[in-house]
Design a protein around this motif. Structure first.
Motif, PDB file in Angstrom:
ATOM      1  N   SER A  41      53.243  97.402  76.259  1.00 59.16           N
ATOM      2  CA  SER A  41      53.616  97.881  74.922  1.00 59.16           C
ATOM      3  C   SER A  41      54.702  97.013  74.305  1.00 59.16           C
ATOM      4  N   GLU A 226      44.216  97.533  68.996  1.00 57.02           N
ATOM      5  CA  GLU A 226      44.390  98.132  70.328  1.00 57.02           C
ATOM      6  C   GLU A 226      43.270  97.698  71.267  1.00 57.02           C
ATOM      7  N   ARG A 229      43.943  94.201  72.495  1.00 54.90           N
ATOM      8  CA  ARG A 229      45.260  93.984  73.095  1.00 54.90           C
ATOM      9  C   ARG A 229      45.175  93.090  74.328  1.00 54.90           C
ATOM     10  N   ARG A 233      48.633  89.789  72.200  1.00 52.21           N
ATOM     11  CA  ARG A 233      49.041  90.431  70.955  1.00 52.21           C
ATOM     12  C   ARG A 233      48.861  89.528  69.748  1.00 52.21           C
ATOM     13  N   TRP A 269      52.800  97.457  67.190  1.00 60.36           N
ATOM     14  CA  TRP A 269      53.194  97.113  68.561  1.00 60.36           C
ATOM     15  C   TRP A 269      54.551  97.716  68.909  1.00 60.36           C
TER      16      TRP A 269
END
Length: 435
Positions: A41, A226, A229, A233, A269
């Motif tokens: 994350s 997402e 991902r 990123r 993000w």
């Protein structure tokens, strides 16, 4: 695991067979992880001080995992077939938008709808599109296992950060455009809505500030970015921003929307959908506030050909290209024009001029067709005038003619389907001053 539809709050420990036997730890950003020592994350590396959650059978302790190199990749990668299915879903959303907009435009053209009616039709079709898209993408998220992050960290913090970024960008863009051009440069959709009546305006506010931000962020950040991902990123953010730009169908502003998409995916993000939706809503909201401030600002006084007229702030001067001395556009694309032509001095009296209009003995300007039965004589501060309902270049309108000496003044309105424009026209006639 706390879920809302297919949205996942990553602050709570996940459940499921994929997590059994794996040591779980909570990053300082609040994201729960298992099986790798770098948080997907925020990108932060785990330290022994990070909180260790209750372990599954066979799990490794946090300290042991810190001392030994991770055996799995730092960022999990999704299967290519999942990525392609996600891409096809987003392409389907964009294609559906194209079809709905084309159908709406075709229906408005075939029915001869004025601009105001077309705006209301577009708002209705937009609500249907956003509702269907939200349900479809949420369903595909569940099937494909794409779980949008609702929030990362505190929800209120994410919303506040997004609102500051989005609102700040809108203010900056508006100010820079004003400094460069010397006059307010408004978003065309916001400008049209700002001049509408209360009902269409409220629906427009809901579409611009609620429906569009929530659904577009779900599609392009919570679903597309997402799902990508695992590719990194930067790649995921750039692809989602490009798709976001294409979806707006304004290809002359492609780079502008890509830039906005990159800002929004960055917020996703950092803060999840709470941050990106708040930024998107604040940006659209500030553009609408700017349009409302201009539309309901000070009255506009225009001068041309020796004549002067005052219009409400909802109107803006324009170069109409119709040979008028004064021209302006207003609510729902309504148009106001003031021009003159030389005539025979014997036609000075309004009654005589009205009779010539009824019998067709007076040659009308190009693009103007009148209804002879609607001809009336009215009293204005500028003098007695002839008023008539008319078709102005294919649009519903009204024409008022005043004769001064050997000069005939035409004051023309096309309403655009706006009742407010008709009321503004009456006020403008009361302010009219002729040489």
């Amino acid at each position: 695991m706390a879920r809302i539809g297919s949205l996942v709050d990553r602050r709570d420990p996940p459940d499921g067979p994929a997590w059994d036997g794996a040591e779980q730890w909570k990053c300082r950003c609040g994201y729960v992880n298992a099986g790798f020592d770098r948080c997907p994350s925020c990108g932060g590396r785990r330290s022994p001080t990070d909180g260790e959650l209750p372990r599954r059978p066979g799990a490794v302790s946090a300290v042991d995992a810190w001392e030994r190199p991770a055996a799995t990749p730092t960022v999990p990668r999704r299967r290519p077939r999942i990525d392609s299915k996600v891409a096809r879903t987003v392409a389907g959303v964009i294609g559906l938008n194209v079809v709905i907009q084309a159908a709406t435009a075709s229906l408005a053209a075939q029915s001869g709808a004025e601009t105001g009616d077309a705006i209301r039709l577009s708002l209705f079709s937009g609500l249907l599109f956003f509702a269907f898209t939200a349900l479809w993408v949420l369903g595909r998220s569940t099937v494909l296992g794409v779980r949008p992050v609702l929030r990362s960290g505190g929800a209120l913090t994410g919303v506040a950060e997004g609102a500051v970024v989005g609102g700040g960008l809108a203010i900056m863009f508006t100010a820079v455009a004003y400094l460069v051009s010397g006059h307010p440069v408004l978003d065309p959709v916001a400008a049209l809505l700002a001049s509408e009546a209360v009902g269409p305006l409220l629906i427009g506010v809901f579409v611009l500030v609620v429906a569009a931000p929530v659904v577009e962020e779900l599609v392009f950040r919570g679903f597309l970015a997402e799902a990508l991902r695992g590719r990194g990123r930067r790649v995921a953010g750039l692809l989602s921003a490009a798709a976001f730009s294409v979806a707006h169908l304004r290809f002359d502003q492609f780079r502008y929307y890509v830039g906005m998409g990159l800002v929004l995916v960055y917020l996703y993000w950092r803060r999840g959908l709470a941050g990106s939706v708040a930024a998107h809503a604040a940006f659209n909201g500030m553009l609408l506030v700017a349009a409302l401030a201009v539309a309901h600002g000070p009255a506009l006084t225009l001068t041309g050909g020796g004549a002067t007229v005052t219009l409400p702030g909802t109107w803006q001067p324009t170069d109409a290209g119709r040979g008028d001395d004064i021209a302006a556009v207003g609510p729902s694309g309504a148009w106001f024009g003031l021009g003159h032509q030389e005539i025979d001095a014997t036609e000075v009296e309004p009654e005589h001029f009205a009779q010539n209009l009824r019998t067709g003995r007076f040659v009308l300007p190009p693009g103007l067709a009148i209804d002879p039965d609607s001809i009336t004589i009215i009293a204005l501060p500028a003098g007695r005038a002839v008023s008539v309902e008319a078709d102005v270049q294919g649009h519903e309108g009204r024409v008022v003619a005043l004769v001064r000496s050997d000069r005939l003044w035409w004051v023309t309105l096309t309403t655009g389907g706006s009742a407010r424009a008709s009321s503004d026209f009456n006020d403008a006639l009361l302010s009219l001053e002729l040489p």
